[in-house]
Design a protein around this motif. Sequence first.
Motif, mmCIF file in Angstrom:
data_model
loop_
_atom_site.group_PDB
_atom_site.id
_atom_site.type_symbol
_atom_site.label_atom_id
_atom_site.label_comp_id
_atom_site.label_asym_id
_atom_site.label_seq_id
_atom_site.Cartn_x
_atom_site.Cartn_y
_atom_site.Cartn_z
ATOM 1 N N GLN A 284 0.723 -1.396 -0.323
ATOM 2 C CA GLN A 284 0.293 0.186 -0.067
ATOM 3 C C GLN A 284 0.574 1.285 0.208
ATOM 4 O O GLN A 284 1.234 2.651 -0.826
ATOM 5 N N TRP B 189 -1.977 -10.254 3.740
ATOM 6 C CA TRP B 189 -3.375 -9.254 3.645
ATOM 7 C C TRP B 189 -4.062 -8.913 4.525
ATOM 8 O O TRP B 189 -4.794 -10.140 4.373
ATOM 9 N N PHE C 291 -6.721 -3.043 3.854
ATOM 10 C CA PHE C 291 -6.293 -1.519 3.896
ATOM 11 C C PHE C 291 -6.286 -0.753 5.351
ATOM 12 O O PHE C 291 -7.226 -1.243 6.092
ATOM 13 N N SER C 292 -5.290 -0.663 5.066
ATOM 14 C CA SER C 292 -4.652 -0.098 6.300
ATOM 15 C C SER C 292 -4.001 1.686 6.255
ATOM 16 O O SER C 292 -3.401 1.728 5.909
#
Length: 486
Positions: free
Chosen positions: A111, A238, A241-242
């Motif tokens: 990301q 995975w 989203f972070s």
Amino acid sequence: MEKGLEEKLLVSKREEGEERLGRKICAESKKLWIVAGPAIFTRFSTFGVSVISQAFIGHIGSTELAAFALVSTVLLRFGNGILLGMASALETLCGQAYGAKQYHMLGIYLQRSWIVLVTCAFFILPIFIFTAPILRLLGQADDIAAMAGTISLWFIPVIFSYVFSFTLQMYLQAQSKNIIIAYLAAITLVIHVLLSWVMAIKLRLGVAGVMGSMILANWIPIVGQMAFVVCGGCPDTWNGFSMLAFRDLWPVVKLSLSSGAMLCLELWYNTILVLLTGHMKNAEIAIDSLSICLNINGWEMMISLGFLAAASVRVSNELGRGNAKAAKFSVIVTVATSLSIGLVLFTMFMLFRGKISYVFTNSPEVSRAVAYLSPLLSFSILLNSVQPVLSGVAVGAGWQSVVAYVNLTCYYLIGIPVGVVLGYAIGFQVKGIWIGMLFGTAVQTLVLSYLTWRTDWDKQVAMALTRVNKYFVPSSKETDSSPPTA
């Protein structure tokens, strides 16, 4: 009798050692091909999208072919070099983190790379928007520059596709899960051939039809890879989203910049070869023949890039595990395997000469020019079988900044000046420029070979572990399971 017994024992020990070495080579080769096999096939398929597009456009017209060659070989390679180079930082970080069993960090690194590369892609856009005036400023013919200006706008969605394509591939390769990429690439290649034929030949949409098909071919695999990652294909690495992706971006940016410099200096090398060719007599034939040679060279380069990926993954994984001997042994096996394939292809292209050029063009003049350049093409293929693998070792170990200086010196202070002298001053034309460029690549290969041979791998292990621990962020599971502080 004792002497005979000693000789038998020595022979037995030697045979046992050879058998043990054979088992080690087989085991390492298996690990190597798990990454290299799908990586090579994927790169063949991905590069095939560009080659198929060029083949269809080449049969539309020679001006269109020359314009496509300029955009894809000069501008696209410029953008490709920046994005692929910066994305290669992810190979170092993910590979070493995976070796150190810090699995959750891979998703965070992925990301972070998206953030860095999307930002970078916006800075590249003006080059594709103002292609025609840029090429005229560089001395290209007006008709070729005008057509290139139209074609370049179609490449804007392709540039953004590279952001996700490169990073997802490196993320999956670090875990040896890149077989899904190969399947998607194969499906995409078939779709692209059919769509290009329908849109360019049947519907007679010309350049627009081929480029539209090319855009779809670049985005279809990304959708498939994202679905694989997000829908449970990588449960250990995975975790969704972070917001941690926005933390500690600067170290990723620094490594990405050094990685970008290393690879850009390498990929832009051939770009300068094409630009110099555009100033010669019969520029259109020169560019067409050279672009065909570079495409053939590019096909072979896909094999080498597969081994580059494998070398990077194997070296980074072993350094992350703290195994210096395994990292060194992996380098030896990878280089030997790639060089063997290079020797076979070198021999084959020396025999076939320019016959393969008719896949890309109907012009006898262009074909003769390709045959004239074929010996240089063969030597390029031979050098490509070693040099990219050594670059992969550098990426796996995190030496990008060192290799950037090597590339700058060997390519731009040695190769290009020698090429200009041979091509223009002595009058060897395209052949002289290419000889100079090959000389620079040969010097770079020798320097990288020396650096790899002299490497203290125990020191590299210590540096890798320092890097992994420096960027480590505890996973949510670890945080939840830790005792509350008073």
